[in-house]
Design a protein around this motif. Sequence first.
Motif, PDB file in Angstrom:
ATOM      1  N   LEU A  67      24.199  57.346   1.702  1.00 36.54           N
ATOM      2  CA  LEU A  67      23.319  56.747   0.705  1.00 36.54           C
ATOM      3  C   LEU A  67      23.979  56.796  -0.662  1.00 36.54           C
ATOM      4  CD1 LEU A  67      19.895  58.275   1.799  1.00 36.54           C
ATOM      5  CD2 LEU A  67      20.933  56.119   2.494  1.00 36.54           C
ATOM      6  N   THR A 127      15.833  46.277   6.830  1.00 38.44           N
ATOM      7  CA  THR A 127      15.832  47.734   6.870  1.00 38.44           C
ATOM      8  C   THR A 127      14.520  48.254   6.297  1.00 38.44           C
ATOM      9  OG1 THR A 127      18.234  47.757   6.567  1.00 38.44           O
ATOM     10  CG2 THR A 127      17.071  49.821   6.160  1.00 38.44           C
ATOM     11  N   ARG A 162      11.947  52.050   6.053  1.00 31.94           N
ATOM     12  CA  ARG A 162      12.021  53.512   6.117  1.00 31.94           C
ATOM     13  C   ARG A 162      10.689  54.079   6.601  1.00 31.94           C
ATOM     14  NH1 ARG A 162      13.342  57.048   0.862  1.00 31.94           N
ATOM     15  NH2 ARG A 162      11.223  56.460   0.428  1.00 31.94           N
ATOM     16  N   ASP A 163      10.754  54.952   7.576  1.00 30.68           N
ATOM     17  CA  ASP A 163       9.567  55.608   8.106  1.00 30.68           C
ATOM     18  C   ASP A 163       8.960  56.477   7.002  1.00 30.68           C
ATOM     19  OD1 ASP A 163       7.901  57.673   9.426  1.00 30.68           O
ATOM     20  OD2 ASP A 163       8.648  56.777  11.278  1.00 30.68           O
ATOM     21  N   THR A 220       9.013  60.414   8.335  1.00 28.19           N
ATOM     22  CA  THR A 220      10.274  61.110   8.615  1.00 28.19           C
ATOM     23  C   THR A 220      11.372  60.780   7.602  1.00 28.19           C
ATOM     24  OG1 THR A 220      11.151  59.348  10.016  1.00 28.19           O
ATOM     25  CG2 THR A 220       9.768  61.016  11.087  1.00 28.19           C
ATOM     26  N   GLY A 221      11.224  59.639   6.903  1.00 26.00           N
ATOM     27  CA  GLY A 221      12.263  59.197   5.984  1.00 26.00           C
ATOM     28  C   GLY A 221      13.426  58.513   6.679  1.00 26.00           C
ATOM     29  N   ILE A 222      13.382  58.430   8.015  1.00 24.97           N
ATOM     30  CA  ILE A 222      14.463  57.802   8.779  1.00 24.97           C
ATOM     31  C   ILE A 222      14.396  56.296   8.599  1.00 24.97           C
ATOM     32  CG2 ILE A 222      15.367  57.371  11.104  1.00 24.97           C
ATOM     33  CD1 ILE A 222      14.363  60.191  11.855  1.00 24.97           C
ATOM     34  N   ARG A 223      15.559  55.688   8.369  1.00 25.16           N
ATOM     35  CA  ARG A 223      15.626  54.244   8.190  1.00 25.16           C
ATOM     36  C   ARG A 223      15.885  53.552   9.528  1.00 25.16           C
ATOM     37  NH1 ARG A 223      17.060  56.678   3.709  1.00 25.16           N
ATOM     38  NH2 ARG A 223      16.563  55.756   1.700  1.00 25.16           N
ATOM     39  N   ASN A 224      15.360  52.348   9.648  1.00 24.66           N
ATOM     40  CA  ASN A 224      15.582  51.537  10.841  1.00 24.66           C
ATOM     41  C   ASN A 224      16.015  50.150  10.411  1.00 24.66           C
ATOM     42  OD1 ASN A 224      14.176  49.376  12.839  1.00 24.66           O
ATOM     43  ND2 ASN A 224      14.991  51.124  13.955  1.00 24.66           N
ATOM     44  N   ILE A 271       6.758  51.483  12.564  1.00 23.62           N
ATOM     45  CA  ILE A 271       6.797  52.000  11.195  1.00 23.62           C
ATOM     46  C   ILE A 271       5.756  51.292  10.332  1.00 23.62           C
ATOM     47  CG2 ILE A 271       8.243  52.130   9.112  1.00 23.62           C
ATOM     48  CD1 ILE A 271      10.635  52.559  11.068  1.00 23.62           C
TER      49      ILE A 271
END
Length: 201
Positions: free
Chosen positions: A97, A138, A140-141, A144-148, A175
């Motif tokens: 990032l 893109t 972001r959850d 969780t902060g996890i990106r998809n 999400i």
Amino acid sequence: MKDLRGYIQKLSEFPGELLTATSEVSANLEVTRVIYKLEQENRKPAVLFTKVDEQQMPVLTNLLATRKRMALALNCTENDLNEVYRTKEKKHIKPELIASGPVQEVIYKGEEVDLQALPVVTHNTADSGPYITAGIMTVRDPETGIRNAGIYRLMLDGKSQMGIHLSETSHAYYIYRKYCERNEHMPVAITIGMHPAAYIG
């Protein structure tokens, strides 16, 4: 080949892999008609349209229509393509990032936004309108902060709005439901014109 420009330059070194169309074409069915005509001739080059409806931005299509171009994107031979892809698929690289980058050199906000200034293509006569078909979205959850990231068809719907179909089996839909439950808008980033290895991934 760190970016799409480098990949296009590499393609130009291989006869028949890249066709540059300098005559003006319409984004409304003409771009796809050219590809259809080439396919009828059993030709599958990537095609770079430099003039689409007098827009400043070119359109590149048919980029991954051959194994040779996919192999070039993954920096391997056609014979090694399957093995290289499977190996890369198993070796996830954690994203780095950063605060800013070249993709943010030009920023439009609010009333400045005009998606109709992009040469968005209408692909088929039965389509509801023009679609961006190779945008990587893109999200972001929020928990969780996890990106998809995934590829979705995005229909142009006016100056500053696009429509999207989120399949119930997609991660982005999962999400999105979390944002709905929080009564929040889901921020998204849509990237167009990435290195072709990103699309393969």
